[in-house]
Design a protein around this motif. Structure first.
Motif, PDB file in Angstrom:
ATOM      1  N   SER A   1       0.854  -1.185   0.000  1.00  0.00           N
ATOM      2  CA  SER A   1       0.000   0.000   0.000  1.00  0.00           C
ATOM      3  C   SER A   1       0.886   1.229   0.000  1.00  0.00           C
ATOM      4  O   SER A   1       1.892   1.279   0.717  1.00  0.00           O
ATOM      5  N   ALA A   2       0.548   2.206  -0.813  1.00  0.00           N
ATOM      6  CA  ALA A   2       1.351   3.423  -0.911  1.00  0.00           C
ATOM      7  C   ALA A   2       0.470   4.644  -0.711  1.00  0.00           C
ATOM      8  O   ALA A   2      -0.562   4.790  -1.376  1.00  0.00           O
ATOM      9  N   ASP A   3       0.868   5.512   0.230  1.00  0.00           N
ATOM     10  CA  ASP A   3       0.184   6.783   0.471  1.00  0.00           C
ATOM     11  C   ASP A   3       1.015   7.903  -0.133  1.00  0.00           C
ATOM     12  O   ASP A   3       2.211   8.020   0.140  1.00  0.00           O
ATOM     13  N   VAL A   4       0.374   8.733  -0.943  1.00  0.00           N
ATOM     14  CA  VAL A   4       1.083   9.761  -1.698  1.00  0.00           C
ATOM     15  C   VAL A   4       0.789  11.140  -1.125  1.00  0.00           C
ATOM     16  O   VAL A   4      -0.374  11.514  -0.932  1.00  0.00           O
ATOM     17  N   SER A   5       1.852  11.896  -0.874  1.00  0.00           N
ATOM     18  CA  SER A   5       1.710  13.316  -0.537  1.00  0.00           C
ATOM     19  C   SER A   5       2.398  14.123  -1.621  1.00  0.00           C
ATOM     20  O   SER A   5       2.925  13.568  -2.585  1.00  0.00           O
ATOM     21  N   ALA A   6       2.421  15.420  -1.456  1.00  0.00           N
ATOM     22  CA  ALA A   6       3.011  16.272  -2.489  1.00  0.00           C
ATOM     23  C   ALA A   6       4.510  16.039  -2.637  1.00  0.00           C
ATOM     24  O   ALA A   6       5.081  16.299  -3.704  1.00  0.00           O
TER      25      ALA A   6
END
Length: 757
Positions: free
Chosen positions: A76-81
């Motif tokens: 699972s990958a969480d993306v921020s700026a």
């Protein structure tokens, strides 16, 4: 005259072996074993290369799986700026334990039995199919739910020639629910909900030979509807004999509806009906003569008009036509013409913006496939959106609010393989063109639901995959995976080589790959075998990293150099490059392929161009047989599987697209049947008796012509097999045929059989 003594004979034999021994060492039982063992030896040895990537609804999270040295891992990958945070997507052991218990199967956490999956709409559950059932795994509670039996048959290939009935159908309710429309006595009728006895007849000219279609389309305001007045055609039946059914002794006759080039087609005339006034407005028949098809019929959202696309038979005229619902006047909005063919089946793209006020349209009118912006009211081109000596491969997303397009293209980046896919964005007016990817490789992007970020995996045949996350401007936020091929290399894997050479004109670059056996010895001479597919619908040389591209390596292990090439006449280059195929499928890019191999052999003298073989399936079957008919001076041995050997015998839609209409002498000129007498080399034909993609009779007609011409050949008919390369049996026969006729070696005796001598 010198007598050959025993001593001299022995010396002569040794000299002969010294001259040819390296060749005789190929095609042995050891080589066959190495080829058969190759998938186990090199399979699953590419680590950290994402499989399917699925974005959650929230646009900042995605899940993917990748094969690692520890097994299949879900991430699972969480993306921020500015960053991407990775973690295990779920507890794989808990999923494996529950799945094993509920399915009664053995399940290991590091090799979960599925690769395809979806996320629920809110992203809290993983949905997948395993052991013929559907499952939901709730990510928060780590609980598995059995969702019932999975009907595998529902996902089987739908027979391409099966049409929908134009006369049968249920009553069609209007959007507001107040009206029902239906066909009765071949005409259109309506009645108000609850007042069935007060039906209104809207048409009066329907008949068995020219009836109104039951596929009725209401306007959004429920005041109007459209139905096609249809003059039907006569079906053509394809007969297939299943010789060895599993459930009975006697054979079974199967049939398919199978239109062939030149057959009559249904002719449709869209008719607008205004319900309350009971008025009818037909599209003038003079606007839509000699139809191949009337498609993509749709109402404008405000009910002001409906549009449809008219494809004239011969595929040299393609139009978007609109009918004004107030006046019944029809007009052409977009008109596409070509002196050769319009690639409607591969390059057609249309997006109606702001309920049709503008239309984005793809065209090859300037020699390359590009996008144009039309005024949807006047039909005038407002501007060309993309331009240059490169082509649009696919439109990913049209943002109406921002008037911006995300697209995939090929050939724009200088110094790169012109087939590599790169991603770009551009404004509707053609300004603001921006490359979102540029790395030298073939890119595959998976965008978030709002298109603000995307996962990009890029690689080449000679460069392993790298996976990054980018923002909407193409800036890399983070690299998330870099493929590890160390074990692949340790297994002795030999990397395919990308090779380019000039084509028949001495100017155009032709691209292909060269595959060598793992025990390659440059001191040996290697016959060359080409895997060919020259279908004009696309290009076919693999561009993405693979341990065995196009499954060429097993054949190479027997002692061959195996190549794959995209010659002129295939797609994804310029229109001129593509047009070489027009009414001339026997060309198959052979002059380019031969020039390419000659250039390669100049660089690599171990490529023996005195011994060249070729094989292919379907259109590749036509071309492989054509190689030894039309170019016997170069190609010596061919294996042809399920070939469309005569384009008059094959399915209409594919063959008329490239060979044209009406049927003319060009069909006979490209026919392997009419030209069978030209055979000079060795030819094996393989066909499945139940092939409903290409009529098996096409192969038998080649055989008939070869027999009449007294030409030696081999025929393999595989009972119960459909459209394929021949299955495992056909693959073994193909290898043996090349070993015997190119290496000059008798193939090893098949397992379980004893040698005759």
């Amino acid at each position: 005259m010198k007598l050959l003594t025993t001593k001299n004979f022995g010396c002569a034999l040794l000299a002969c072996l010294g001259l040819h021994g390296s060749l005789l060492a190929q095609g042995t039982a050891e080589d066959y074993k190495r080829a058969n063992d190759l998938p186990l030896k090199i399979g699953n040895k590419i680590y950290n290369n994402p499989g399917k990537v699925v974005w959650a609804e929230g646009n900042s999270k995605f899940i993917y799986w990748a094969q690692t040295k520890q097994g299949k891992t879900f991430v699972s990958a969480d993306v921020s700026a500015s960053a991407v945070k990775k973690q295990s997507a779920f507890d794989q052991q808990k999923l494996a334990t529950q799945l094993a218990e509920k399915a009664g199967k053995t399940v290991k956490a590091d090799s979960l039995p599925f690769s395809d999956f979806e996320l629920s709409k809110n992203g809290d559950s993983l949905k997948f199919v395993a052991f013929e059932k559907r499952w939901n795994f709730h990510l928060g509670s780590a609980t598995l739910f059995d969702k019932g039996k999975f009907d595998a048959a529902a996902g089987l290939r739908r027979y391409w020639g099966r049409g929908e009935s134009e006369t049968a159908g249920q009553k069609t309710k209007s959007p507001d629910g107040k009206w029902n429309a239906y066909i009765k006595n071949y005409n259109v009728y309506v009645y108000q909900e609850g007042r069935e006895k007060e039906e209104k007849q809207l048409s009066f000219d329907g008949s068995p030979g020219e009836y109104y279609s039951a596929r009725i389309m209401w306007s959004p305001d429920s005041k109007k509807l459209v139905s096609n007045k249809t003059r039907p055609n006569k079906d053509r039946t394809l007969y297939l004999l299943q010789s060895s059914p599993e459930d009975q002794l006697q054979p079974v006759l199967q049939t398919r509806n199978y239109l062939k080039p030149g057959d009559a087609l249904p002719q449709n005339q869209p008719v607008l009906f205004v319900v309350e006034q009971q008025k009818a407005f037909p599209v003038p028949a003079t606007m839509i003569p000699e139809q191949y098809g009337i498609n993509q019929m749709a109402w404008r959202k405000d009910s002001r008009a409906f549009t449809f696309e008219y494809n004239q038979r011969g595929h040299q005229l393609y139009e978007v036509i609109s009918m004004d619902a107030a006046t019944g006047q029809s007009s052409v909005i977009i008109k596409e013409e070509s002196k050769t063919f319009i690639d409607y089946s591969g390059k057609r793209y249309r997006s109606d913006v702001a309920d049709g006020k503008e239309i984005i349209w793809a065209s090859e009118r300037d020699g390359w496939n590009h996008l144009y912006l039309y005024d949807g009211q006047t039909g005038k081109v407002k501007n060309q959106i993309t331009k240059g000596n490169w082509l649009v491969r696919n439109v990913v997303h049209v943002d109406e609010a921002k008037k911006k397009i995300i697209l995939a293209g090929s050939g724009k980046e200088n110094g790169q393989d012109p087939y590599f896919i790169q991603y770009y964005s551009v404004n509707f007016d053609g300004t603001g063109f921006k490359a979102l990817t540029t790395e030298n490789g073939n890119h595959q992007a998976t965008f978030s639901n709002d298109y603000s970020v995307f996962v990009d995996t890029y690689s080449r045949i000679d460069s392993p995959p790298v996976t990054v996350v980018r923002n909407a401007e193409g800036k890399v936020i983070s690299e998330i995976e870099k493929a590890d091929i160390s074990e692949l290399l340790a297994a002795g894997w030999r990397q395919p080589e990308v090779f380019q050479a000039k084509g028949r004109d001495g100017q155009t670059d032709i691209w292909g790959i060269i595959v060598r056996p793992m025990n390659f010895d440059p001191a040996k001479k290697y016959p060359v075998i080409e895997q060919i597919y020259a279908g004009p619908q696309s290009s076919f040389v693999p561009k993405t990293f693979s341990s065995d591209p196009s499954r060429l390596m097993q054949l190479a292990e027997l002692g061959f150099i195996v190549v794959q090439i995209d010659g002129m006449g295939t797609s994804n280059r310029s229109k001129a490059f593509h047009d070489v195929c027009y009414q001339n499928l026997k060309d198959a890019g052979f002059p380019d392929r031969i020039a390419w191999m000659k250039t390669a052999a100049q660089k690599y003298p171990y490529m023996d161009l005195e011994k060249v073989g070729v094989y292919g399936t379907s259109a590749g079957g036509q071309s492989s047989a054509g190689a030894v008919l039309f170019h016997p001076e170069f190609y010596k041995v061919a294996v042809s599987s399920c070939g469309c050997h005569d384009n008059r015998m094959d399915k209409m839609w594919w063959n008329e697209q490239w060979m044209g209409y009406p049927i003319g002498p060009q069909y006979a000129a490209s026919s392997n049947v009419d030209n069978a007498y030209r055979l000079q080399g060795k030819l094996m034909l393989i066909v499945g008796e139940l092939d409903d993609n290409v009529d098996p009779a096409s192969t038998f007609q080649v055989v008939n012509a070869l027999i009449k011409a007294k030409k030696e050949h081999e025929l393999i008919v595989v009972p119960g097999l459909g459209h394929s390369s021949g299955g495992e049996y056909g693959e073994h026969k193909r290898r043996d045929f090349f070993v015997k006729n190119l290496l000059g070696v008798n193939p090893p005796t098949w397992e379980g059989q004893k040698p005759v001598f």
